[in-house]
Every structure is written in structure tokens, then in C-alpha cells.
Design a protein around this motif. Structure first.
Motif, PDB file in Angstrom:
ATOM      1  N   GLY A 120      -3.446  -6.338  12.492  1.00 31.20           N
ATOM      2  CA  GLY A 120      -2.530  -5.503  13.271  1.00 31.20           C
ATOM      3  C   GLY A 120      -1.275  -5.084  12.524  1.00 31.20           C
ATOM      4  O   GLY A 120      -0.304  -4.643  13.128  1.00 31.20           O
ATOM      5  N   ARG A 121      -1.284  -5.211  11.210  1.00 32.83           N
ATOM      6  CA  ARG A 121      -0.112  -4.802  10.422  1.00 32.83           C
ATOM      7  C   ARG A 121      -0.123  -3.299  10.199  1.00 32.83           C
ATOM      8  O   ARG A 121      -1.169  -2.662  10.204  1.00 32.83           O
ATOM      9  CB  ARG A 121      -0.089  -5.542   9.083  1.00 32.83           C
ATOM     10  CG  ARG A 121       0.225  -7.024   9.290  1.00 32.83           C
ATOM     11  CD  ARG A 121       0.326  -7.748   7.984  1.00 32.83           C
ATOM     12  NE  ARG A 121      -1.030  -8.197   7.645  1.00 32.83           N
ATOM     13  CZ  ARG A 121      -1.395  -8.604   6.449  1.00 32.83           C
ATOM     14  NH1 ARG A 121      -0.542  -8.604   5.463  1.00 32.83           N
ATOM     15  NH2 ARG A 121      -2.630  -8.997   6.238  1.00 32.83           N
ATOM     16  N   ARG A 122       1.067  -2.751  10.005  1.00 38.24           N
ATOM     17  CA  ARG A 122       1.205  -1.320   9.729  1.00 38.24           C
ATOM     18  C   ARG A 122       0.898  -1.056   8.262  1.00 38.24           C
ATOM     19  O   ARG A 122       1.316  -1.806   7.394  1.00 38.24           O
ATOM     20  CB  ARG A 122       2.628  -0.847  10.031  1.00 38.24           C
ATOM     21  CG  ARG A 122       2.909  -0.744  11.502  1.00 38.24           C
ATOM     22  CD  ARG A 122       4.354  -0.371  11.805  1.00 38.24           C
ATOM     23  NE  ARG A 122       4.897   0.700  11.003  1.00 38.24           N
ATOM     24  CZ  ARG A 122       4.877   1.996  11.340  1.00 38.24           C
ATOM     25  NH1 ARG A 122       4.359   2.366  12.476  1.00 38.24           N
ATOM     26  NH2 ARG A 122       5.408   2.908  10.557  1.00 38.24           N
ATOM     27  N   LEU A 123       0.203   0.043   8.009  1.00 37.35           N
ATOM     28  CA  LEU A 123      -0.082   0.478   6.644  1.00 37.35           C
ATOM     29  C   LEU A 123       0.676   1.767   6.391  1.00 37.35           C
ATOM     30  O   LEU A 123       0.544   2.730   7.146  1.00 37.35           O
ATOM     31  CB  LEU A 123      -1.578   0.703   6.454  1.00 37.35           C
ATOM     32  CG  LEU A 123      -2.410  -0.566   6.481  1.00 37.35           C
ATOM     33  CD1 LEU A 123      -3.885  -0.235   6.535  1.00 37.35           C
ATOM     34  CD2 LEU A 123      -2.107  -1.415   5.259  1.00 37.35           C
ATOM     35  N   ILE A 124       1.475   1.761   5.337  1.00 40.37           N
ATOM     36  CA  ILE A 124       2.284   2.924   4.982  1.00 40.37           C
ATOM     37  C   ILE A 124       1.845   3.413   3.616  1.00 40.37           C
ATOM     38  O   ILE A 124       1.915   2.681   2.629  1.00 40.37           O
ATOM     39  CB  ILE A 124       3.788   2.572   4.989  1.00 40.37           C
ATOM     40  CG1 ILE A 124       4.183   2.078   6.379  1.00 40.37           C
ATOM     41  CG2 ILE A 124       4.621   3.777   4.556  1.00 40.37           C
ATOM     42  CD1 ILE A 124       5.583   1.524   6.468  1.00 40.37           C
ATOM     43  N   ALA A 125       1.366   4.643   3.575  1.00 39.67           N
ATOM     44  CA  ALA A 125       0.910   5.243   2.319  1.00 39.67           C
ATOM     45  C   ALA A 125       2.109   5.767   1.545  1.00 39.67           C
ATOM     46  O   ALA A 125       3.041   6.324   2.121  1.00 39.67           O
ATOM     47  CB  ALA A 125      -0.054   6.386   2.606  1.00 39.67           C
ATOM     48  N   VAL A 126       2.079   5.595   0.245  1.00 39.85           N
ATOM     49  CA  VAL A 126       3.104   6.163  -0.626  1.00 39.85           C
ATOM     50  C   VAL A 126       2.437   7.312  -1.368  1.00 39.85           C
ATOM     51  O   VAL A 126       1.724   7.113  -2.348  1.00 39.85           O
ATOM     52  CB  VAL A 126       3.680   5.107  -1.595  1.00 39.85           C
ATOM     53  CG1 VAL A 126       4.730   5.754  -2.499  1.00 39.85           C
ATOM     54  CG2 VAL A 126       4.276   3.947  -0.814  1.00 39.85           C
ATOM     55  N   GLY A 127       2.627   8.514  -0.839  1.00 41.79           N
ATOM     56  CA  GLY A 127       2.066   9.712  -1.437  1.00 41.79           C
ATOM     57  C   GLY A 127       0.884  10.257  -0.654  1.00 41.79           C
ATOM     58  O   GLY A 127       0.134   9.520  -0.009  1.00 41.79           O
ATOM     59  N   THR A 128       0.728  11.565  -0.733  1.00 40.04           N
ATOM     60  CA  THR A 128      -0.327  12.247   0.005  1.00 40.04           C
ATOM     61  C   THR A 128      -1.717  11.930  -0.531  1.00 40.04           C
ATOM     62  O   THR A 128      -2.680  11.877   0.228  1.00 40.04           O
ATOM     63  CB  THR A 128      -0.090  13.768  -0.005  1.00 40.04           C
ATOM     64  OG1 THR A 128      -0.018  14.231  -1.364  1.00 40.04           O
ATOM     65  CG2 THR A 128       1.191  14.139   0.722  1.00 40.04           C
ATOM     66  N   THR A 129      -1.837  11.671  -1.831  1.00 35.64           N
ATOM     67  CA  THR A 129      -3.136  11.330  -2.398  1.00 35.64           C
ATOM     68  C   THR A 129      -3.653  10.023  -1.819  1.00 35.64           C
ATOM     69  O   THR A 129      -4.859   9.877  -1.578  1.00 35.64           O
ATOM     70  CB  THR A 129      -3.053  11.248  -3.937  1.00 35.64           C
ATOM     71  OG1 THR A 129      -2.605  12.501  -4.439  1.00 35.64           O
ATOM     72  CG2 THR A 129      -4.405  10.906  -4.552  1.00 35.64           C
ATOM     73  N   VAL A 130      -2.766   9.082  -1.564  1.00 31.45           N
ATOM     74  CA  VAL A 130      -3.172   7.803  -0.988  1.00 31.45           C
ATOM     75  C   VAL A 130      -3.773   8.019   0.404  1.00 31.45           C
ATOM     76  O   VAL A 130      -4.801   7.421   0.747  1.00 31.45           O
ATOM     77  CB  VAL A 130      -1.984   6.817  -0.927  1.00 31.45           C
ATOM     78  CG1 VAL A 130      -2.367   5.540  -0.198  1.00 31.45           C
ATOM     79  CG2 VAL A 130      -1.475   6.510  -2.326  1.00 31.45           C
ATOM     80  N   VAL A 131      -3.169   8.887   1.200  1.00 31.85           N
ATOM     81  CA  VAL A 131      -3.704   9.160   2.532  1.00 31.85           C
ATOM     82  C   VAL A 131      -5.113   9.737   2.425  1.00 31.85           C
ATOM     83  O   VAL A 131      -6.041   9.273   3.096  1.00 31.85           O
ATOM     84  CB  VAL A 131      -2.790  10.118   3.322  1.00 31.85           C
ATOM     85  CG1 VAL A 131      -3.410  10.475   4.669  1.00 31.85           C
ATOM     86  CG2 VAL A 131      -1.409   9.517   3.515  1.00 31.85           C
ATOM     87  N   ARG A 132      -5.281  10.739   1.580  1.00 34.65           N
ATOM     88  CA  ARG A 132      -6.600  11.361   1.420  1.00 34.65           C
ATOM     89  C   ARG A 132      -7.624  10.340   0.931  1.00 34.65           C
ATOM     90  O   ARG A 132      -8.766  10.315   1.391  1.00 34.65           O
ATOM     91  CB  ARG A 132      -6.515  12.527   0.432  1.00 34.65           C
ATOM     92  CG  ARG A 132      -5.675  13.679   0.946  1.00 34.65           C
ATOM     93  CD  ARG A 132      -5.597  14.793  -0.063  1.00 34.65           C
ATOM     94  NE  ARG A 132      -6.834  15.582  -0.001  1.00 34.65           N
ATOM     95  CZ  ARG A 132      -7.199  16.432  -0.938  1.00 34.65           C
ATOM     96  NH1 ARG A 132      -6.465  16.582  -2.035  1.00 34.65           N
ATOM     97  NH2 ARG A 132      -8.315  17.131  -0.814  1.00 34.65           N
ATOM     98  N   THR A 133      -7.227   9.494   0.000  1.00 35.21           N
ATOM     99  CA  THR A 133      -8.121   8.476  -0.528  1.00 35.21           C
ATOM    100  C   THR A 133      -8.565   7.510   0.562  1.00 35.21           C
ATOM    101  O   THR A 133      -9.755   7.249   0.739  1.00 35.21           O
ATOM    102  CB  THR A 133      -7.431   7.697  -1.666  1.00 35.21           C
ATOM    103  OG1 THR A 133      -7.189   8.583  -2.747  1.00 35.21           O
ATOM    104  CG2 THR A 133      -8.266   6.514  -2.127  1.00 35.21           C
ATOM    105  N   LEU A 134      -7.599   6.976   1.295  1.00 34.43           N
ATOM    106  CA  LEU A 134      -7.955   5.977   2.306  1.00 34.43           C
ATOM    107  C   LEU A 134      -8.745   6.583   3.460  1.00 34.43           C
ATOM    108  O   LEU A 134      -9.627   5.923   4.020  1.00 34.43           O
ATOM    109  CB  LEU A 134      -6.703   5.251   2.796  1.00 34.43           C
ATOM    110  CG  LEU A 134      -6.019   4.398   1.721  1.00 34.43           C
ATOM    111  CD1 LEU A 134      -4.788   3.714   2.291  1.00 34.43           C
ATOM    112  CD2 LEU A 134      -6.981   3.380   1.121  1.00 34.43           C
TER     113      LEU A 134
END
Length: 120
Positions: A32-46
Motif C-alpha cells: 500500500g505504499r505510494r510509488l512516485i516516478a521520477v521522469g516521464t520515461t519511468v511512467v511509460r516503462t512501468l
């Protein structure tokens, strides 16, 4: 997330997610932890390596996923840390998947008023 010109879809981007990273991300989500992406590429990857049950899998390759309000909520992360992007950039579509256009306009205006510089 890059594109040649304004309003063009972003290029495919190369990604690599190790088994250790995949396991840590899956465990964090399960806890239940929050995940914070650093950068737009990380979002697309995940978004690429996460399955419908919320598990992240190791892998590498090219992602063509375009995160936008039209695509719907992101499944992989809760927030995004990124720079400021030009008003016509396709990056803003991803930002609008996390915050309303109104909120983004307020943030951009505050940044301009205090002398922040654009992403590039």
C-alpha cells in the motif's frame, strides 16, 4: 517522453527493469505504499511492465505506450516528478493524467512568476 514537434506522439523509448526492481515495486504496491516516478520515461516503462493484477515484471525493450487522460488512470505509479515542459509538448498529456489542466495552469503560472526555467 520525447517527440519531434509539438502535438506529435512521442517516440518509442527503450527501457530495462531488473528482477530486483520489479520485485521491490510489486512489494511496495502490495504494502500500500505510494510509488512516485521520477521522469516521464519511468511512467511509460512501468505501465509497460505491470500486469492487470498490479505485479511488475522484469523486462527490457521498447515501449510505445502513451500516457494521457484519454488512456485513463495510470496503474503503475501514484505521482510523477518531472520538469516543466513547453505548452505544446506531448509531455503535458501525461501530466494531465495526474493533475487537471486547471491545476497545471496554476502551477505553470506560479513557476513563471517566480522565474523557473523550462525543462529543456
Amino acid at each position: 517522453m520525447t517527440s519531434l514537434e509539438s502535438h506529435e506522439p512521442p517516440y518509442e523509448e527503450y527501457y530495462r527493469v531488473s528482477s530486483t526492481s520489479a520485485r521491490l515495486i510489486t512489494t511496495a504496491r502490495a504494502d500500500g505504499r505510494r510509488l512516485i516516478a521520477v521522469g516521464t520515461t519511468v511512467v511509460r516503462t512501468l505501465e509497460t511492465v505491470m500486469d492487470d493484477q498490479g505485479s511488475t515484471h522484469p523486462g527490457e525493450g521498447w515501449t510505445s505506450i502513451i500516457v494521457s487522460p484519454e488512456r485513463g488512470d495510470t496503474r503503475s505509479v501514484h505521482a510523477l516528478l518531472t520538469g516543466f515542459h513547453e505548452p505544446q509538448a506531448t509531455h503535458l498529456a501525461m501530466l494531465e493524467a495526474f493533475a487537471s489542466r486547471h491545476h497545471l495552469k496554476l502551477a505553470y503560472q506560479a513557476a513563471l512568476n517566480t522565474g523557473y526555467r523550462w525543462h529543456e
